[in-house]
Structures are given as C-alpha cells and as structure tokens.
Scaffold this motif. Sequence first.
Motif, PDB file in Angstrom:
ATOM      1  N   PRO A   1      -9.087   1.910  -4.070  1.00  0.00           N
ATOM      2  CA  PRO A   1      -7.781   2.759  -4.341  1.00  0.00           C
ATOM      3  C   PRO A   1      -8.255   4.111  -4.190  1.00  0.00           C
ATOM      4  N   CYS A   2      -9.104   4.640  -4.450  1.00  0.00           N
ATOM      5  CA  CYS A   2      -9.317   6.190  -4.322  1.00  0.00           C
ATOM      6  C   CYS A   2     -10.580   6.573  -3.598  1.00  0.00           C
ATOM      7  N   SER A   3     -11.048   5.623  -2.685  1.00  0.00           N
ATOM      8  CA  SER A   3     -12.268   5.959  -1.917  1.00  0.00           C
ATOM      9  C   SER A   3     -12.259   5.873  -0.366  1.00  0.00           C
ATOM     10  N   SER A   4     -13.089   6.357   0.086  1.00  0.00           N
ATOM     11  CA  SER A   4     -13.000   6.061   1.779  1.00  0.00           C
ATOM     12  C   SER A   4     -14.298   5.972   2.275  1.00  0.00           C
ATOM     13  N   SER A   5     -14.624   5.024   3.122  1.00  0.00           N
ATOM     14  CA  SER A   5     -16.037   4.805   3.801  1.00  0.00           C
ATOM     15  C   SER A   5     -16.107   5.719   4.860  1.00  0.00           C
ATOM     16  N   SER A   6     -15.065   6.680   5.252  1.00  0.00           N
ATOM     17  CA  SER A   6     -15.152   7.724   5.978  1.00  0.00           C
ATOM     18  C   SER A   6     -14.906   9.133   5.218  1.00  0.00           C
ATOM     19  N   SER A   7     -15.706  10.054   5.905  1.00  0.00           N
ATOM     20  CA  SER A   7     -15.785  11.256   5.168  1.00  0.00           C
ATOM     21  C   SER A   7     -13.938  11.890   5.385  1.00  0.00           C
ATOM     22  N   PRO A   8     -13.614  12.745   4.481  1.00  0.00           N
ATOM     23  CA  PRO A   8     -12.144  13.003   4.244  1.00  0.00           C
ATOM     24  C   PRO A   8     -11.789  13.755   5.507  1.00  0.00           C
TER      25      PRO A   8
ATOM     26  N   ARG B   1      -6.697  12.499  -1.901  1.00  0.00           N
ATOM     27  CA  ARG B   1      -7.932  13.426  -2.236  1.00  0.00           C
ATOM     28  C   ARG B   1      -7.284  14.963  -1.803  1.00  0.00           C
ATOM     29  N   ALA B   2      -6.885  15.194  -0.665  1.00  0.00           N
ATOM     30  CA  ALA B   2      -6.490  16.276  -0.587  1.00  0.00           C
ATOM     31  C   ALA B   2      -5.401  17.020  -1.628  1.00  0.00           C
ATOM     32  N   ARG B   3      -4.344  16.046  -1.908  1.00  0.00           N
ATOM     33  CA  ARG B   3      -3.411  16.363  -3.027  1.00  0.00           C
ATOM     34  C   ARG B   3      -3.969  16.540  -4.380  1.00  0.00           C
TER      35      ARG B   3
ATOM     36  N   SER C   1       0.865  -1.154  -0.212  1.00  0.00           N
ATOM     37  CA  SER C   1       0.007  -0.045  -0.061  1.00  0.00           C
ATOM     38  C   SER C   1       0.764   1.245   0.078  1.00  0.00           C
ATOM     39  N   GLU C   2       1.919   1.356   0.775  1.00  0.00           N
ATOM     40  CA  GLU C   2       3.003   2.354   0.707  1.00  0.00           C
ATOM     41  C   GLU C   2       3.337   2.754  -0.432  1.00  0.00           C
ATOM     42  N   LEU C   3       3.797   1.664  -1.399  1.00  0.00           N
ATOM     43  CA  LEU C   3       4.435   1.892  -2.722  1.00  0.00           C
ATOM     44  C   LEU C   3       3.284   2.488  -3.524  1.00  0.00           C
ATOM     45  N   TRP C   4       2.251   1.755  -3.652  1.00  0.00           N
ATOM     46  CA  TRP C   4       0.991   2.274  -4.368  1.00  0.00           C
ATOM     47  C   TRP C   4       0.585   3.919  -3.913  1.00  0.00           C
TER      48      TRP C   4
ATOM     49  N   ALA D   1      -6.384   0.810   0.200  1.00  0.00           N
ATOM     50  CA  ALA D   1      -5.532   1.853   0.619  1.00  0.00           C
ATOM     51  C   ALA D   1      -6.269   2.233   2.194  1.00  0.00           C
ATOM     52  N   THR D   2      -5.336   2.621   3.084  1.00  0.00           N
ATOM     53  CA  THR D   2      -6.018   2.835   4.201  1.00  0.00           C
ATOM     54  C   THR D   2      -6.631   4.154   4.039  1.00  0.00           C
ATOM     55  N   ASN D   3      -7.626   4.488   5.143  1.00  0.00           N
ATOM     56  CA  ASN D   3      -8.393   5.959   5.128  1.00  0.00           C
ATOM     57  C   ASN D   3      -7.526   6.930   5.090  1.00  0.00           C
ATOM     58  N   ALA D   4      -6.418   6.805   5.709  1.00  0.00           N
ATOM     59  CA  ALA D   4      -5.419   8.156   5.886  1.00  0.00           C
ATOM     60  C   ALA D   4      -4.849   8.193   4.526  1.00  0.00           C
ATOM     61  N   THR D   5      -4.422   7.053   3.964  1.00  0.00           N
ATOM     62  CA  THR D   5      -3.776   7.397   2.422  1.00  0.00           C
ATOM     63  C   THR D   5      -4.937   8.074   1.447  1.00  0.00           C
ATOM     64  N   VAL D   6      -6.123   7.411   1.748  1.00  0.00           N
ATOM     65  CA  VAL D   6      -7.167   8.088   0.681  1.00  0.00           C
ATOM     66  C   VAL D   6      -7.089   9.426   1.137  1.00  0.00           C
ATOM     67  N   ARG D   7      -7.468   9.842   2.477  1.00  0.00           N
ATOM     68  CA  ARG D   7      -7.649  11.414   2.584  1.00  0.00           C
ATOM     69  C   ARG D   7      -6.386  12.113   2.022  1.00  0.00           C
TER      70      ARG D   7
END
Length: 158
Positions: free
Chosen positions: A151-158, A131-133, A97-100, A122-128
Amino acid sequence: MFDTGGMHVGSPAGMFPLSDATRHLLPDGGLRQGSLVQVSGSAGATTLALALVAGPCRGGAWVGCVGFPELGWEAVGQVGLPLQRAVVVAIPPDTRSELWAKVMAAMVDAFEVVMCGPGVMATNATVRKLRARARERGSVLVQVGARGPGPCSSSSSP
C-alpha cells in the motif's frame, strides 16, 4: 524491522516525537515529516506501528488509519494512542487501486500521520505520487505489513 524508505532521519526540526517506549527504535527518536516508515514482521507489527504513532498523537498530531478492518480499538487505546486523535476510514478489500489512491491522497492532505494496513496493492507510480505528496505536506506514512510492494511501499526507488 523498520525501513525509513531510504531517508536518513536528520535533525529534530521537522520531526514528530516518539514516546519514551519507542524513542530508541528510530534514529534521532522521532518520525521525520515527509517520510515513509515500514513496520514489518509476522507478529506484533500492527501493535508496534500503533505504539510508534502514539507519541505524535499525544503531542497533538492526528492519525488517519486505512486498511485495518479488524483492528480492536480498545487494544489501540491500551497501546497509548489517544483515540480522540484517530480517524478510521474503511475501504472494502476489493476496492480498485485508483479509488484507494484518491482516498490515501486525501488522507495525506488531512492528517499528519497516515497508517495503512496490508492488503491493497498499488502501482509503483501511485506509490511514488503518495510519497511525494507526503513529503510536500510534511505527513508521515506508516505502512504495516510485509516488506516489498504494498500500500505505501515500492520495490523501486521513488
């Protein structure tokens, strides 16, 4: 089914235009820079996502595609996406996940539109962070695949 990540697509400023064939699918007929769009469904999600990004690419935007190891590029061209505006990055399915996340961050920096296929969790933190980037850079993330964490989504809000 489309989900614009909870963002309302506003004025035409900061928008990538869609083609005539897909303009009616999203509010205001464009992809908002800095947004996430999920295209889900069991059949045709990849084709629909490619049709969505074809408009911005025909307008001069570059698209980076990651996570599509079996995509038929002849068919991509038939959907209307100019192949000379697309870059494909192959990442093995067992990638950490880190390399991805590093690859995705570099793609968001380099391309106006980044399409990510299903398969890498990906972890929710990575997704956030991604999305911020994307918001900071004015890129659009397009996720193809099932709704929910991916890969690009999160079940929790950003």
